[in-house]
Design a protein around this motif. Structure first.
Motif, PDB file in Angstrom:
ATOM      1  N   ARG A 121       0.832  -1.209   0.000  1.00  0.00           N
ATOM      2  CA  ARG A 121       0.000   0.000   0.000  1.00  0.00           C
ATOM      3  C   ARG A 121       0.866   1.259   0.000  1.00  0.00           C
ATOM      4  NH1 ARG A 121      -5.585  -0.665   1.907  1.00  0.00           N
ATOM      5  NH2 ARG A 121      -6.015  -2.877   2.002  1.00  0.00           N
ATOM      6  N   ARG A 156       7.934  -7.067  -5.869  1.00  0.00           N
ATOM      7  CA  ARG A 156       7.911  -8.117  -4.833  1.00  0.00           C
ATOM      8  C   ARG A 156       9.330  -8.437  -4.402  1.00  0.00           C
ATOM      9  NH1 ARG A 156       2.736  -9.609  -4.358  1.00  0.00           N
ATOM     10  NH2 ARG A 156       3.375 -10.943  -2.644  1.00  0.00           N
ATOM     11  N   ARG A 180      -0.116 -12.417   1.954  1.00  0.00           N
ATOM     12  CA  ARG A 180      -0.657 -13.322   0.947  1.00  0.00           C
ATOM     13  C   ARG A 180       0.327 -14.454   0.649  1.00  0.00           C
ATOM     14  NH1 ARG A 180      -3.445  -9.614   1.812  1.00  0.00           N
ATOM     15  NH2 ARG A 180      -5.141  -8.711   0.602  1.00  0.00           N
TER      16      ARG A 180
HETATM   17  O1   DC Z   1      -3.626  -7.111   3.086  1.00  0.00           O
HETATM   18  P1   DC Z   1      -3.903  -5.830   2.312  1.00  0.00           P
HETATM   19  O2   DC Z   1      -5.346  -5.645   1.938  1.00  0.00           O
HETATM   20  O3   DC Z   1      -3.355  -4.632   3.015  1.00  0.00           O
HETATM   21  O4   DC Z   1      -3.085  -5.987   0.934  1.00  0.00           O
HETATM   22  C1   DC Z   1      -3.160  -5.027  -0.080  1.00  0.00           C
HETATM   23  C2   DC Z   1      -2.780  -5.649  -1.425  1.00  0.00           C
HETATM   24  O5   DC Z   1      -1.390  -6.015  -1.387  1.00  0.00           O
HETATM   25  C3   DC Z   1      -3.549  -6.922  -1.767  1.00  0.00           C
HETATM   26  O6   DC Z   1      -4.457  -6.703  -2.811  1.00  0.00           O
HETATM   27  C4   DC Z   1      -2.522  -7.897  -2.243  1.00  0.00           C
HETATM   28  C5   DC Z   1      -1.193  -7.297  -1.962  1.00  0.00           C
HETATM   29  N1   DC Z   1      -0.366  -8.098  -1.070  1.00  0.00           N
HETATM   30  C6   DC Z   1       0.459  -9.031  -1.635  1.00  0.00           C
HETATM   31  O7   DC Z   1       0.435  -9.204  -2.842  1.00  0.00           O
HETATM   32  N2   DC Z   1       1.299  -9.760  -0.860  1.00  0.00           N
HETATM   33  C7   DC Z   1       1.323  -9.598   0.473  1.00  0.00           C
HETATM   34  N3   DC Z   1       2.151 -10.328   1.207  1.00  0.00           N
HETATM   35  C8   DC Z   1       0.450  -8.664   1.077  1.00  0.00           C
HETATM   36  C9   DC Z   1      -0.393  -7.933   0.278  1.00  0.00           C
END
Ligand code: DC
Length: 230
Positions: A41, A110, A131
């Motif tokens: 974010r 990433r 995730r």
């Molecule tokens: O958990 P969150 O809603 O704050 O995450 C925001 C976006 O970030 C979500 O759409 C996917 C991505 N995200 C990710 O790809 N890998 C992570 N470890 C955490 C979040």
């Protein structure tokens, strides 16, 4: 040193109660806490502030690598500072989540955030929320949880949460947004949203927070993961 610091990972889509559970776990165990979604974010927010397109992979990755972000706790609440400015509320919006999901699909971004996430692994332990915590960032975690819930249940929770904050929202639009984001997160080529093979899967569609916490406490006990002081 990092090899012996235990990690508990909590993965899954948003609206499953994952963030609440992970923070509760970190406090109960007395361990550090990583909200990895916030990093995506803040990266998206920083790109927007810097006039960089969210799809400009090389430049967004460059920003992610040097992200001037600091996590602090004020009155018991986690806050996010970007260049010393509190951006907690700004990055927590629906638009902030959608923008995060766009930059999270870029492999270089990433990769740029990997070392920063692993640096949170400090004694006595870490609870990591995201995730790909159990699949990519901490594949050797002591305990991996993956929370799921139907898209309808997640949209409904988000609707009540936003309404409770006095924010006017449309349930159908929220559901549509959740489905779109799930699809993007699940289908991206790098680190897609999926449970690690050794993750414990918990469906929270019909479970309240206390029931989820009770189950997780039992699972932790079974695996010999101790709470603070014992
Ligand atoms: O958990 P969150 O809603 O704050 O995450 C925001 C976006 O970030 C979500 O759409 C996917 C991505 N995200 C990710 O790809 N890998 C992570 N470890 C955490 C979040």
């Amino acid at each position: 040193m990092s090899g012996i610091v235990p990690v508990v990972t909590v993965d899954g889509p948003s609206g499953t109660g994952k963030g609440t559970l992970a923070l509760w776990l970190a406090r109960m165990l007395g361990w550090h806490f990583l909200d990895s979604g916030v990093l995506y974010r803040v990266t998206a927010h920083y790109a927007a502030l810097s006039g960089v397109a969210l799809t400009d992979e090389a430049r967004v990755a460059e920003l992610a690598l040097a992200l001037p972000v600091v996590f602090v706790e004020t009155d018991g609440e986690p806050r996010v500072l970007l260049d010393d400015r509190d951006v907690t509320a700004a990055v927590r919006t629906e638009a902030g989540g959608a923008a995060a999901s766009v930059v999270a699909a870029l492999p270089a971004v990433r990769e740029a955030l990997l070392a920063r996430q692993r640096a949170f692994r400090q004694p006595p332990g870490l609870v990591a929320d995201g995730r790909d915590m159990g699949t990519v960032v901490f594949p050797d975690a002591a305990f991996k949880l993956f929370l799921t819930a139907s898209a309808e249940a997640r949209a409904d929770r988000r609707y009540k949460q936003l309404k409770g904050k006095g924010i006017d929202v449309n349930l159908a639009a929220l559901l549509e947004d959740i489905r779109r984001r799930d699809q993007r997160d699940e289908q991206r080529a790098v680190a897609p949203l999926q449970p690690a093979p050794d993750a414990e899967i918990l469906d929270t569609t019909h479970l309240g927070i206390p029931e989820v916490e009770t189950r997780v406490k039992r699972l932790l006990r079974e695996r010999g993961i101790a709470r603070r002081g014992g």
